[in-house]
Design an enzyme around this catalytic site. Structure first.
Site, PDB file in Angstrom:
ATOM      1  N   LEU A 621       6.093  -7.019  -2.312  1.00  0.00           N
ATOM      2  CA  LEU A 621       6.892  -5.798  -2.181  1.00  0.00           C
ATOM      3  C   LEU A 621       7.276  -5.539  -0.729  1.00  0.00           C
ATOM      4  O   LEU A 621       8.354  -5.025  -0.448  1.00  0.00           O
ATOM      5  CB  LEU A 621       6.104  -4.609  -2.732  1.00  0.00           C
ATOM      6  CG  LEU A 621       5.708  -4.757  -4.215  1.00  0.00           C
ATOM      7  CD1 LEU A 621       4.765  -3.637  -4.630  1.00  0.00           C
ATOM      8  CD2 LEU A 621       6.947  -4.784  -5.097  1.00  0.00           C
ATOM      9  N   LYS A 624       5.533  -7.637   5.329  1.00  0.00           N
ATOM     10  CA  LYS A 624       4.804  -7.270   6.548  1.00  0.00           C
ATOM     11  C   LYS A 624       3.444  -6.652   6.178  1.00  0.00           C
ATOM     12  O   LYS A 624       2.397  -7.048   6.699  1.00  0.00           O
ATOM     13  CB  LYS A 624       5.637  -6.281   7.356  1.00  0.00           C
ATOM     14  CG  LYS A 624       5.116  -6.047   8.752  1.00  0.00           C
ATOM     15  CD  LYS A 624       6.119  -5.212   9.544  1.00  0.00           C
ATOM     16  CE  LYS A 624       5.664  -5.092  10.986  1.00  0.00           C
ATOM     17  NZ  LYS A 624       6.629  -4.308  11.780  1.00  0.00           N
ATOM     18  N   GLU A 696      -7.182  -8.613  -2.146  1.00  0.00           N
ATOM     19  CA  GLU A 696      -8.461  -9.275  -2.381  1.00  0.00           C
ATOM     20  C   GLU A 696      -8.296 -10.779  -2.487  1.00  0.00           C
ATOM     21  O   GLU A 696      -9.237 -11.543  -2.246  1.00  0.00           O
ATOM     22  CB  GLU A 696      -9.133  -8.674  -3.619  1.00  0.00           C
ATOM     23  CG  GLU A 696      -9.402  -7.187  -3.401  1.00  0.00           C
ATOM     24  CD  GLU A 696     -10.270  -6.519  -4.443  1.00  0.00           C
ATOM     25  OE1 GLU A 696     -10.442  -7.090  -5.537  1.00  0.00           O
ATOM     26  OE2 GLU A 696     -10.776  -5.423  -4.155  1.00  0.00           O
TER      27      GLU A 696
END
Ligand code: MOS
Length: 729
Positions: A621, A624, A696
């Site tokens: 999405l 950065k 994760e």
């Protein structure tokens, strides 16, 4: 709205805003110190006084008496509260119901009392005057000692059941041409986030407000209401900014419970922050594991049997570390077995920490894979590629929705220069440094959870999004702003995002790397409704209306978006609910980690020289923010490999190194340049935005890649984390 079939084309696919490396919308507030964290909410709770927790000085036993007289008489003291005077607190989850010890002590540094005073210093000084008489009893603190009698766990968090079998593992393993039987240990670890657990509590009649640092606002409302015996409607939780959580701030803990109790007692708002030295033993940690992995393969390198058993310990009611999660899904093999055993230990509660299950499990599995490749005289990348599977190995009728593990491995090998790896361990020198390269595969689940949002368009064309989603430093504000901007055809600068308030629609919160995909799905659903409201207002067909550049177009008509809201704001709210897609597809994220280390030939000092992660995790999405998540995970993986360990005093029963001087985590000087590559991927089964999570995935596998690089550099295998230089001796 319900998400139960793979996503088709939707406005997000335009990718005018979503998918761009947008700067954090809340960045300036954080870098200028003007973002208000829980302990700083002074303006919201004027006149707050201070609570200071007295931690129990034994690990197991009873409190026989508490003498609070001297503390009560100390300057500025308003109250000294113990289990005897706190009122009933015995309902709900352990961490809340047992926030206050007494008469039983469950673990070291469990709160024995809270002292409330006018100033922090007065509360701290008076806390030293509380006299507690304990009756100590024996406790269980040693996982290795408790291991033999540990029963099969009844539960398996996030990935049930606790035991799985396919084919005939023992038979298949016995017949295999090449076998490996190896044991590993991973230590207890602490989340060690920058912001301590902190809460301000204030009562208004029977209504309680908590300004606290929490990942799942709705879990906090549920748990505090139950613990205090009040209705959920009478609880408000506010948590707009959080200085790191890593699973340690999933719900309310002792700071919140005791602030609430104390505020009720003194009739004023009370602030409680856990002092750093209390955090390590008072609240949750990642439990230690002992793991045994057996792998059998034919002489061509095909795995025929794979077995993974894991032992961990926990307090009564606590759950096991689900370290077998990755082994159940990562490689093909006809004969399989995984098993989670759970011992009783009287240490603080073990709970979720970044990639619970996968992170410690892959620390073992991916070393075992490296050793197996060596036994087979195969390249570790080629060995993993050969044993790839496109279906769930425990349920071959369930395909992976997207599984680009092979692409991650091959892209990583190429980009890292894997062909330069010294095949013979300990054979490359650079001055005093022994140099080695290692790699590991990565897998991490991509769960999604019900998430709601409210959106409002005003006459200036500003869209305000409200949801109780949290931003634990991950970038939630930004990706939510991007989602609303894309849906409504406006720029990010025209979106205001409000998070972390239980008065807003209920979201999934931040955890299990489900936050990004789930919360943006809720915002998507609300925006679909807002688009319909806009179209109706403009007498346009909602199905064909297009939203772009601040305009709405249908047929030959194009009008400014603000025409729809010029007389009154338009508001819409919806919840995204997730059906059973994950029953039909295994929805997972994949990656490959590559690491180069140098090991000082004389001292054994280990320095990480280069790191690369290649990730395939659905639509990214915001590249950065996602990169920041992954390099954060990689850094934490280096910590797990080389530094992090809560040292258990097995006689007294506590974590000895309970501060940031003794509990080591990597600092900038420990971390070299890190590179992250995201493979092009959209996963229609992942979420309506075709996204998954990365937070994760970034840690999963990293520690084993470091360990494998250390082996390649030195020829010494270490199976007991962390890999410290004494273990080379
Ligand atoms: Mo997480 S460790 O489920 O925040």
């Amino acid at each position: 709205m319900r998400f139960d079939t793979p996503a088709t084309t939707n406005p997000i696919d335009q990718l005018k805003v979503v998918g761009r490396p947008t700067d954090r919308v809340e960045g300036p507030l954080k870098t200028t110190g003007t973002a208000t964290y829980a302990y700083e909410q002074n303006a919201a709770a004027p006149g707050a006084v201070y609570g200071y927790i007295v931690g129990a000085a034994i690990a197991k036993g009873r409190i026989e008496a508490i003498d609070t007289r001297a503390a009560s008489r100390a300057p500025g003291v308003l109250a000294v509260i113990t289990a005897g005077s706190a009122g009933k607190l015995d309902k709900g989850e352990f961490y809340a119901a047992r926030a206050l010890a007494g008469p039983e002590v469950d673990h070291y540094h469990q709160a024995a009392a809270i002292v409330v005073a006018q100033t922090f210093e007065q509360a701290r000084a008076a806390a030293q005057l509380v006299r507690v008489r304990y009756a100590r009893t024996e406790g269980a603190f040693d996982l290795a000692a408790a291991k033999e009698s540990a029963p099969l766990s009844k539960v398996a968090p996030f990935a049930p059941p606790p035991e799985t079998t396919v084919g005939d593992f023992e038979g298949g393993y016995a017949k295999a041409a090449v076998t490996l039987d190896a044991s590993f240990t991973t230590p207890d670890q602490s989340h060690a986030m920058m912001e301590p657990h902190a809460t301000i509590a204030a009562w208004d009649g029977g209504k309680l407000t908590l300004w606290t640092a929490i990942q799942q606002v709705n879990w906090g409302v549920r748990d505090i209401a139950k613990t205090l015996g009040i209705a959920k409607e009478n609880v408000r939780i506010v948590s707009p900014y959080i200085g790191g959580g890593f699973g340690g701030k999933g719900t309310i803990l002792s700071d919140a419970v005791l602030a609430a109790v104390a505020a009720r007692k003194v009739g004023r708002p009370v602030k409680v922050a856990l002092q750093r030295a209390l955090m390590f033993n008072n609240v949750t940690h990642r439990p230690a594991t002992i793991q045994r992995i057996r792998i059998g393969a034919d002489s061509n390198g095909r795995i025929t049997a794979i077995g993974h058993e894991s032992w961990s310990g926990n307090i009564a009611g606590g759950r096991p570390e689900a370290a077998t999660a990755a082994t159940r899904l990562l490689y093909a093999a006809p004969n399989r077995m995984t098993r989670l055993r759970l011992a009783h230990l009287d240490l603080a509660e073990g709970s979720a920490m970044r990639a619970p299950g996968e992170a410690p499990g892959m620390m073992a599995l991916e070393i075992a894979m490296d050793e197996m490749a060596e036994k087979l005289a195969m390249d570790p990348v080629a060995f993993r590629v050969l044993n790839d599977t496109q279906v769930d190995p425990e349920d071959p009728k369930r395909p992976f929705s997207k599984r680009q593990l092979v692409e991650c491995l091959q892209t990583g090998a190429k980009r890292f220069g894997w062909s330069e790896r010294p095949v013979r361990p300990g054979s490359r020198r650079d001055g005093r440094w022994l140099v080695g390269m290692g790699m590991a595969a990565a897998i991490r689940g991509a769960p999604v959870m019900k998430s709601a949002a409210r959106v409002r368009l005003d006459n200036r064309g500003i869209v305000t999004v409200e949801t109780d989603m949290t931003d634990i430093g991950t970038g939630s504000y930004t990706i939510i702003a991007q989602t609303a901007a894309e849906m409504m055809g406006i720029g990010v600068d025209k979106v205001t995002v409000k998070l972390g308030d239980s008065r807003f629609p209920e979201s999934a919160g931040s955890g299990g790397q489900w936050g990004a995909a789930s919360s943006t799905a809720g915002v998507y659903a609300a925006c679909v409704k807002l688009r319909e409201a806009v179209a109706r207002q403009l007498d346009m067909d909602p199905a064909s209306a297009e939203f772009a550049d601040g305009m709405v177009r249908a047929g030959s008509r194009t009008v400014p978006l603000t025409h729809a809201s010029r007389w009154h704001d338009l508001e819409a709210e919806d919840v995204m609910e997730f059906g059973d897609l994950t029953k039909r597809y295994a929805v997972q994220t994949f990656g490959a980690h590559f690491v180069e280390v140098g090991v000082d030939a004389a001292t054994g000092e280990i320095r990480v020289r280069r790191m690369l992660a290649v990730c395939a995790a659905g639509r990214i999405l915001n590249p950065k923010a996602a990169r920041s998540q992954v390099i954060g995970g990689m850094t934490m993986g280096v910590g797990a490999a080389l530094m992090e360990e809560l040292v258990v005093d097995k006689r007294a029963g506590f974590f000895v190194n309970h501060d940031l001087a003794g509990y080591e985590v990597p600092v900038h000087a420990d971390i070299p340049h890190q590179e992250v590559i995201f493979l092009d991927e959209v996963d229609p089964a992942g979420s309506p935005l075709k996204a998954k999570g990365v937070g994760e995935l970034g840690i999963s596998g990293v520690a084993a890649a470091v360990a494998n690089a250390v082996y390649n550099a030195t020829g010494v295998r270490v199976h007991d984390y962390p890999i410290t230089l004494d273990k080379f001796l």
